[in-house]
Design an enzyme around this catalytic site. Structure first.
Site, PDB file in Angstrom:
ATOM      1  N   LYS A 188      56.330  -5.710  63.592  1.00  0.00           N
ATOM      2  CA  LYS A 188      56.532  -4.252  63.652  1.00  0.00           C
ATOM      3  C   LYS A 188      55.178  -3.598  63.898  1.00  0.00           C
ATOM      4  O   LYS A 188      54.387  -3.403  62.977  1.00  0.00           O
ATOM      5  CB  LYS A 188      57.149  -3.721  62.350  1.00  0.00           C
ATOM      6  N   GLY A 242      46.867  -2.795  57.318  1.00  0.00           N
ATOM      7  CA  GLY A 242      46.942  -1.339  57.364  1.00  0.00           C
ATOM      8  C   GLY A 242      46.220  -0.751  56.173  1.00  0.00           C
ATOM      9  O   GLY A 242      45.348  -1.400  55.578  1.00  0.00           O
ATOM     10  N   GLU A 264      45.903  -7.289  54.448  1.00  0.00           N
ATOM     11  CA  GLU A 264      44.594  -6.929  55.015  1.00  0.00           C
ATOM     12  C   GLU A 264      44.537  -5.410  54.987  1.00  0.00           C
ATOM     13  O   GLU A 264      45.176  -4.741  55.801  1.00  0.00           O
ATOM     14  CB  GLU A 264      44.486  -7.443  56.462  1.00  0.00           C
ATOM     15  N   CYS A 298      38.515  -1.329  60.263  1.00  0.00           N
ATOM     16  CA  CYS A 298      38.452  -1.540  58.810  1.00  0.00           C
ATOM     17  C   CYS A 298      37.072  -2.059  58.417  1.00  0.00           C
ATOM     18  O   CYS A 298      36.619  -1.880  57.299  1.00  0.00           O
ATOM     19  CB  CYS A 298      39.522  -2.518  58.374  1.00  0.00           C
ATOM     20  N   GLU A 395      37.630   6.156  53.420  1.00  0.00           N
ATOM     21  CA  GLU A 395      37.456   5.552  54.747  1.00  0.00           C
ATOM     22  C   GLU A 395      37.342   6.679  55.763  1.00  0.00           C
ATOM     23  O   GLU A 395      38.260   7.487  55.886  1.00  0.00           O
ATOM     24  CB  GLU A 395      38.712   4.733  55.075  1.00  0.00           C
TER      25      GLU A 395
HETATM   26  P1  NAP Z   1      48.947   2.474  57.969  1.00  0.00           P
HETATM   27  O1  NAP Z   1      49.278   3.910  58.013  1.00  0.00           O
HETATM   28  O2  NAP Z   1      48.900   1.810  56.643  1.00  0.00           O
HETATM   29  O3  NAP Z   1      50.007   1.767  58.913  1.00  0.00           O
HETATM   30  C1  NAP Z   1      49.957   0.388  59.164  1.00  0.00           C
HETATM   31  C2  NAP Z   1      51.324  -0.095  59.558  1.00  0.00           C
HETATM   32  O4  NAP Z   1      52.220   0.091  58.457  1.00  0.00           O
HETATM   33  C3  NAP Z   1      51.959   0.656  60.734  1.00  0.00           C
HETATM   34  O5  NAP Z   1      52.717  -0.253  61.478  1.00  0.00           O
HETATM   35  C4  NAP Z   1      52.848   1.663  60.033  1.00  0.00           C
HETATM   36  O6  NAP Z   1      53.920   2.097  60.806  1.00  0.00           O
HETATM   37  C5  NAP Z   1      53.349   0.836  58.870  1.00  0.00           C
HETATM   38  N1  NAP Z   1      53.828   1.615  57.745  1.00  0.00           N
HETATM   39  C6  NAP Z   1      53.474   2.865  57.367  1.00  0.00           C
HETATM   40  N2  NAP Z   1      54.148   3.219  56.245  1.00  0.00           N
HETATM   41  C7  NAP Z   1      54.937   2.176  55.923  1.00  0.00           C
HETATM   42  C8  NAP Z   1      55.865   1.928  54.860  1.00  0.00           C
HETATM   43  N3  NAP Z   1      56.108   2.830  53.915  1.00  0.00           N
HETATM   44  N4  NAP Z   1      56.487   0.746  54.833  1.00  0.00           N
HETATM   45  C9  NAP Z   1      56.245  -0.179  55.792  1.00  0.00           C
HETATM   46  N5  NAP Z   1      55.385  -0.017  56.811  1.00  0.00           N
HETATM   47  C10 NAP Z   1      54.732   1.150  56.870  1.00  0.00           C
HETATM   48  O7  NAP Z   1      47.560   2.158  58.658  1.00  0.00           O
HETATM   49  P2  NAP Z   1      47.026   2.645  60.063  1.00  0.00           P
HETATM   50  O8  NAP Z   1      46.676   4.081  59.933  1.00  0.00           O
HETATM   51  O9  NAP Z   1      47.964   2.230  61.152  1.00  0.00           O
HETATM   52  O10 NAP Z   1      45.713   1.751  60.224  1.00  0.00           O
HETATM   53  C11 NAP Z   1      44.509   2.076  59.666  1.00  0.00           C
HETATM   54  C12 NAP Z   1      44.307   1.341  58.347  1.00  0.00           C
HETATM   55  O11 NAP Z   1      44.410  -0.060  58.562  1.00  0.00           O
HETATM   56  C13 NAP Z   1      42.926   1.553  57.777  1.00  0.00           C
HETATM   57  O12 NAP Z   1      43.020   1.746  56.394  1.00  0.00           O
HETATM   58  C14 NAP Z   1      42.205   0.251  58.091  1.00  0.00           C
HETATM   59  O13 NAP Z   1      41.136  -0.044  57.245  1.00  0.00           O
HETATM   60  C15 NAP Z   1      43.319  -0.725  57.950  1.00  0.00           C
HETATM   61  N6  NAP Z   1      42.992  -1.971  58.655  1.00  0.00           N
HETATM   62  C16 NAP Z   1      42.672  -3.072  57.920  1.00  0.00           C
HETATM   63  C17 NAP Z   1      42.320  -4.257  58.563  1.00  0.00           C
HETATM   64  C18 NAP Z   1      41.945  -5.479  57.778  1.00  0.00           C
HETATM   65  O14 NAP Z   1      41.936  -6.565  58.359  1.00  0.00           O
HETATM   66  N7  NAP Z   1      41.643  -5.395  56.493  1.00  0.00           N
HETATM   67  C19 NAP Z   1      42.309  -4.310  59.961  1.00  0.00           C
HETATM   68  C20 NAP Z   1      42.652  -3.169  60.676  1.00  0.00           C
HETATM   69  C21 NAP Z   1      42.996  -1.998  60.005  1.00  0.00           C
HETATM   70  P3  NAP Z   1      53.883   3.549  61.501  1.00  0.00           P
HETATM   71  O15 NAP Z   1      52.933   3.440  62.602  1.00  0.00           O
HETATM   72  O16 NAP Z   1      55.255   3.774  61.943  1.00  0.00           O
HETATM   73  O17 NAP Z   1      53.438   4.520  60.437  1.00  0.00           O
END
Ligand code: NAP
Length: 493
Positions: A188, A242, A264, A298, A395
């Site tokens: 997804k 995420g 992650e 991240c 962040e």
């Molecule tokens: P996000 O808002 O947490 O979303 C990540 C994914 O989760 C998206 O596919 C999102 O779908 C989905 N999602 C959102 N709410 C959900 C829920 N309630 N239940 C299930 N899935 C849900 O993060 P983002 O804004 O896309 O990405 C940025 C974040 O990712 C930052 O915090 C970054 O640090 C982190 N990140 C971490 C790593 C690592 O390896 N540690 C790598 C890259 C990024 P939708 O798009 O439909 O909302």
């Protein structure tokens, strides 16, 4: 391919990028036939619309992945490896095409997007090689009465949830080991960046992945759809990349069926520069650690700590480099910094800078939203940061570098550890003993010691504290998709 494939045509032809759900090897529009718009963050214009999956579509994807599960788990490791190898070759051959597609839907500069496409492909190569190296153990029990055999088996049906910031690499970092281990899966991707994921699903099918092994769906109701999958007893694995905020929700959701989780999550990386550091090398690395992906990583350096003797020179040089960055549309080859991914991300970056300047921060360069179409924020360097400023605790996920002065090693470690996150930290010093000592004391899963880049498919990527659970990449990443089974037996005596 989907009949509804769209996407504007630039230098490359994207007219055949699929935009429907990929379930059981077929492109389907979804039960309700609703669509989600995909927008180019450089222009704010719609470039495509993709199918919007419902809970019933997600359960169909679980059906397909479950049906394909036994055959894929029984497929010879060499065959799984060769399919992954083919996927690697196809992706490398099409890296420029993927780069432009990534740049179109995410906004990142083409150079960053090309690096991502190649980095993403490397996970297919690495796990092509790992697929044939899944071994067990055998020994005699200490009491001598029996043998102890330990085997590794695929964990089972996996749900993979990925963010928008690395639409290709965050997907392949999960798909690669899952395929190598013999798992089937449902990916997804984020709603902002679904096109890369669908293009990759088509590529995997072309490489020989059987129908139902990899399924991809986008949805505007991620909470409901992912939760429904996690409550289906056939789902045995969740791998999420995420935000920490969503990660916490998913860990609670996964608890009901005790689903195996890899997480992650977010980061708040400190970048520590000691007086004895090589100044030019530290600034060069700071540009990579801060600005790769426009700060939307991240692993992005979030807080800079410079020792008093080097702080002014470091701040000045970093501000000069930041101010010289060419800002523009992601797909323009001259661009070094593209837009942020969407309006809310832009608003958050602006808010954090306003909070810092409101508490007395000095702007060395940037500090403003750029007046043009798209979600652009100027490359920014701030000094004089008051303790408690949000740029230090949250962040930033944008092109903003706050610099704080410290006096001694103990202060540096204390500042670096002053966060609930623990993904990565960067340390710059010519004194290797000090570098290693500080690396050991900083609470994070990864350290860049005199380096601004740590990511490598051969290395264990991941965080501690609230930055995550588990590792991706290397053989550690493969273990996340394997279960250990112990067989106690004896033979003939
Ligand atoms: P996000 O808002 O947490 O979303 C990540 C994914 O989760 C998206 O596919 C999102 O779908 C989905 N999602 C959102 N709410 C959900 C829920 N309630 N239940 C299930 N899935 C849900 O993060 P983002 O804004 O896309 O990405 C940025 C974040 O990712 C930052 O915090 C970054 O640090 C982190 N990140 C971490 C790593 C690592 O390896 N540690 C790598 C890259 C990024 P939708 O798009 O439909 O909302």
């Amino acid at each position: 391919m989907s009949a509804q494939a769209v996407v504007k045509v630039t230098g490359n032809d994207f007219s055949r990028v699929p935009t429907d759900l990929f379930i059981g090897g077929k492109w389907v529009p979804g039960a309700e036939g609703k669509r989600i718009d995909v927008v180019d963050p450089s222009t704010e214009k719609r470039i495509a619309s993709v199918a919007n999956a419902t809970v019933s579509d997600a359960i169909k994807a679980v059906d397909a992945a479950y049906q394909a599960g036994a055959a894929w788990a029984a497929t010879a490791p060499r065959v799984r490896g060769e399919i992954l190898r083919k996927a690697f070759e196809l992706m490398v051959a099409r890296a420029d095409w993927y780069a432009e597609l990534i740049s179109l839907e995410n906004g990142k500069a083409l150079g960053d997007a090309k690096s991502e496409a190649l980095y993403a492909a490397e996970f297919f190569r690495w796990y092509a090689e790992e697929a044939v190296r899944i071994f067990g153990e055998i020994g005699t029990a200490p009491g001598g009465a029996n043998k102890m055999i330990v085997i590794q088996q695929p964990v089972g049906l996996a749900v993979l949830v990925t963010p928008w910031n690395f639409p290709a690499a965050m997907a392949t970092r999960k798909i690669g080991p899952a395929l190598a281990a013999g798992c089937t899966m449902i990916l997804k991707p984020a709603t902002e960046t679904p096109l890369t994921a669908y293009a990759m699903a088509a590529l995997l099918a072309e490489a020989g992945v059987p129908n139902g092994v990899v399924n991809v769906l986008t949805t505007s109701t991620a909470g409901k759809v992912v939760s429904a999958m996690l409550h289906d007893p056939r789902v045995r694995k969740l791998s999420f990349t995420g935000s920490t905020e969503v990660g916490r929700v998913l860990l609670k959701d996964a608890a009901d069926h005790v689903v195996n989780c890899s997480m992650e999550l977010g980061g708040n990386a400190p970048f520590v520069v000691f007086d004895d550091a090589d100044l030019d090398a530290a600034v060069e690395a700071a540009m990579i650690a801060k600005m790769r992906n426009g700060g939307e990583a991240c692993t992005a350096a979030n807080r800079f700590y410079a020792q008093r003797g080097i702080a002014d020179a470091f701040s000045k040089k970093l501000a000069e480099r930041m101010a010289a960055l060419q800002v523009g549309n992601g797909t323009d080859p001259a661009t070094k910094l593209g837009p942020l991914v969407n309006a809310s991300t832009l608003d958050k970056v602006a808010e954090l800078v306003t909070d810092a300047t409101g508490r007395g921060a000095k702007v060395l360069t940037g500090g403003k939203v750029l007046e043009r179409a798209g979600y652009f924020y100027a490359p920014t360097v701030l000094t004089n940061i008051a303790p408690g400023s949000r740029v230090l605790t949250e962040e930033i996920f944008g092109p903003v570098a706050p610099i704080v002065v410290f006096d001694n090693e103990e202060d540096a470690v204390k500042c670096a550890n002053d966060t609930e996150y623990g993904l990565v930290a960067y340390v710059f010093t010519k004194d290797l003993a000090r570098g290693l000592r500080v690396s050991e004391k900083i609470d994070s899963g990864m350290i860049g010691l005199n380096r601004g880049l740590v990511s490598d498919p051969a290395a264990p990527f991941g965080g501690i504290k609230q930055s995550g659970i588990g590792r991706e990449g290397s053989h550690h990443g493969l273990a996340e998709y394997l279960e250990t089974k112990y067989i106690s037996t004896s033979w003939g005596y």
